[in-house]
Design an enzyme around this catalytic site. Structure first.
Site, PDB file in Angstrom:
ATOM      1  N   HIS A  47      12.736   5.770  20.415  1.00 20.06           N
ATOM      2  CA  HIS A  47      12.366   4.628  21.257  1.00 20.06           C
ATOM      3  C   HIS A  47      12.610   4.951  22.738  1.00 20.06           C
ATOM      4  CE1 HIS A  47      11.587   1.355  18.325  1.00 20.06           C
ATOM      5  NE2 HIS A  47      12.304   2.134  17.537  1.00 20.06           N
ATOM      6  N   CYS A  80       7.873   5.007  17.222  1.00 19.07           N
ATOM      7  CA  CYS A  80       8.580   4.710  15.982  1.00 19.07           C
ATOM      8  C   CYS A  80       7.583   4.424  14.859  1.00 19.07           C
ATOM      9  CB  CYS A  80       9.566   3.565  16.191  1.00 19.07           C
ATOM     10  SG  CYS A  80      10.809   3.445  14.858  1.00 19.07           S
ATOM     11  N   GLU A 137      11.590   3.380  25.278  1.00 20.36           N
ATOM     12  CA  GLU A 137      11.792   2.150  26.051  1.00 20.36           C
ATOM     13  C   GLU A 137      13.245   1.699  26.075  1.00 20.36           C
ATOM     14  OE1 GLU A 137      10.854   0.578  21.855  1.00 20.36           O
ATOM     15  OE2 GLU A 137      10.501   2.365  23.087  1.00 20.36           O
TER      16      GLU A 137
END
Length: 260
Positions: free
Chosen positions: A230, A126, A232
């Site tokens: 993202h 990001c 994660e």
């Protein structure tokens, strides 16, 4: 003899003291977001948060430098967070909320250059992708909604549950990681995006509906990859979202390849 775990550094998010605050809010805080650390640690990896070396503490640090971290660690992850200051790419903020964090910008740009000069692998997430682009001379759209025509939402109140489609070409690195696929959905939490590309970077993926840049890769070596989404926040086994483990494995393979 068994191989030691990889040592991957994570750049720190920075919380600056608030005027008139007491307790922790009166202190400089450096922290990481748990999800990104756990995502990297899903492999045989030790994660180390790399503190900035700004000198506003009451205890004077020794002569450890950011270059020492680049020498000791095997790779770097630049995490998400605050906007990058438009002053870093020759512009003034178009809105006070978009002024960014010059302290963090300087710290992470130095980190990036130290790891690149050491030939170490770098993955930007990001803000990290935007930081890579700006550090290599590129620019950003300060606000997608007001500066990108016909843009789809890239940030939403749903936060880590908001997704949109991305697409990549057959000659991209992503096409090698995902044979037979040309698109997928990813978690999106950003209002700024890459505009002019930095030196040596090529576009890896774009938003399928509006063409906003979603991934960049440095041509040649060292390994430098920036993801605007993202990974994660992609739950394991979520069939509607891109499985980002091949990307993590590619990054870790590059980090591992320097030593073994």
């Amino acid at each position: 003899m068994s191989k030691r775990p990889l040592r991957i550094g994570l750049s720190a998010r920075i919380y600056h003291p608030q005027a008139g605050a007491k307790g922790l809010q009166s202190k400089s805080l450096q922290y990481l977001e748990q999800s990104v650390a756990h995502w990297v640690m899903s492999r045989d990896v030790m994660v180390f948060m790399i503190p900035s070396v700004s000198g506003d503490g009451i205890v004077y640090r020794s002569n450890i430098r950011l270059s020492d971290y680049a020498e000791y660690l095997d790779g770097l992850v630049l995490q998400g967070g605050a906007d990058i200051s438009p002053q870093c790419y020759g512009e003034e903020p178009l809105h006070p909320d978009w002024a960014g964090d010059r302290v963090r910008d300087a710290y992470e740009m130095e980190l990036l250059h130290e790891f690149m000069e050491s030939g170490k692998a770098v993955l930007g997430i990001c803000r990290g992708a935007q930081l890579i682009n700006v550090a290599l001379g590129g620019t950003l759209h300060q606000d997608i909604v007001t500066q990108v025509e016909n843009a789809v939402p890239h940030v939403h109140d749903d936060y880590d549950r908001h997704s949109h489609a991305i697409a990549w070409g057959k000659d991209s690195g992503l096409s090698r990681l995902y044979p037979g696929a040309e698109s997928a959905r990813v978690i999106s939490i950003h209002h700024q995006s890459i505009k002019a590309l930095g030196r040596g970077l090529r576009v890896e993926a774009v938003s399928a509906e509006d063409g906003v840049v979603e991934a960049v890769r440095l041509e040649g070596k060292p390994f430098v990859l920036g993801l605007q989404w993202h990974p994660e926040f992609h739950p394991p086994g979520a069939s509607e979202l891109l499985d980002c483990t091949p990307i993590l494995d590619e990054f870790l393979y590059a980090a591992r390849g320097r030593r073994w």
